[in-house]
Design an enzyme around this catalytic site. Structure first.
Site, short mmCIF file in Angstrom:
data_model
loop_
_atom_site.label_atom_id
_atom_site.label_comp_id
_atom_site.label_asym_id
_atom_site.label_seq_id
_atom_site.Cartn_x
_atom_site.Cartn_y
_atom_site.Cartn_z
N LEU A 104 0.88 -1.18 0.00
CA LEU A 104 0.00 0.00 0.00
C LEU A 104 0.91 1.22 0.00
CD1 LEU A 104 -2.71 -1.01 2.65
CD2 LEU A 104 -2.95 -1.02 0.17
N ASP A 105 0.45 2.31 -0.61
CA ASP A 105 1.25 3.54 -0.65
C ASP A 105 1.44 4.09 0.77
OD1 ASP A 105 1.18 3.35 -3.38
OD2 ASP A 105 -0.48 4.77 -3.62
N LEU A 106 2.41 4.99 0.87
CA LEU A 106 2.71 5.64 2.15
C LEU A 106 1.45 6.24 2.79
CD1 LEU A 106 5.04 6.73 3.99
CD2 LEU A 106 5.05 8.77 2.57
#
Ligand code: URA
Length: 234
Positions: A104-106
């Site tokens: 998952l993105d930051l």
């Protein structure tokens, strides 16, 4: 008594090498168990045994499976110079060679799975298995019928050769949709939403296949998966 594992099966899973390659290594006396050379590929090893292939020693471990409710501001990586890693929320991490199932993105929150079972995570991540992932998407602009139709038809994203697989859109209200996608391309949801002329302002994953994020988990909390949850991808 802990369950016994065949030496060649354990090494093959651990090093992601075929059983036949491992068999050759064993017969060539390159494998030792608790310091003693072992020449039988069917030799039984137990949790806690120390097995070496050449110079690399590993401890025989149990399979581990966790779900984490990922907060924003941490990364799905085994280490990072700038941000906390998602494993820092799991006390057991570091001992048993765990990895994140996908990323998952930051700034994305929600369900991330962590395991040391490579075959299990491959079944979830591989596009061949069409494992849907549902995201709660908060939008900058109210969603339009045309945008929904495009998302559900499939979109050619910049730099890709093939359109995205048809997604399933559920509208909660004009600024909040649930998007069920069946692939895991880089920044896929944000790119899909941008491609239809809108923008993601918040992204939260709530399920992977039939496995739902436990609503009892606050962001930053985790729990082991149940037998039934593990079996969903077995
Ligand atoms: N799609 C994105 O754009 N970001 C994520 O973190 C997951 C899916």
């Amino acid at each position: 008594m802990a369950e016994a594992k065949r030496l060649d099966k354990f090494l093959s899973e651990c090093f992601e090498l075929s059983r036949s390659i491992i068999g050759k290594e064993v017969r060539a006396k390159h494998v030792s168990v608790n310091g003693e050379v072992q020449r039988d590929p069917a030799f039984k090893v137990y949790v806690g045994d120390h097995v070496a292939l050449g110079d690399v020693e590993v401890e025989v471990y149990d399979k581990l499976y966790f779900m984490v409710n990922k907060p924003a501001g941490c990364v799905c990586a085994n280490d990072d110079p700038n941000y906390p890693i998602v494993f820092s929320y799991i006390e057991e991490f570091g001992i048993h060679g765990c990895h994140c199932v996908g990323r998952l993105d930051l700034d994305t929150t929600g369900l991330i799975l962590i395991t040391n079972d490579g075959q299990w995570s491959h079944r979830i991540a591989s596009p061949k298995h069409h494992c849907g992932k549902v995201y709660e998407v908060t939008l900058a602009e109210p969603v339009t019928q045309q945008q929904i139709a495009q998302l559900e038809k499939g979109i050619l994203l910049n730099g890709e050769k093939k359109e995205t697989a048809p997604a399933v859109v559920t509208v909660r209200d004009p600024l909040h949709i649930e998007l069920n996608i069946f692939e895991g391309k880089y920044h896929q949801v944000k790119r899909m939403i941008a491609a239809v002329g809108n923008e993601v302002t918040a992204l939260n994953r709530i399920s992977i296949g039939a496995l739902k994020l436990d609503p009892a988990l606050e962001q930053g909390e985790y729990r082991p998966l149940t037998e039934e949850e593990i079996a969903l991808f077995s």
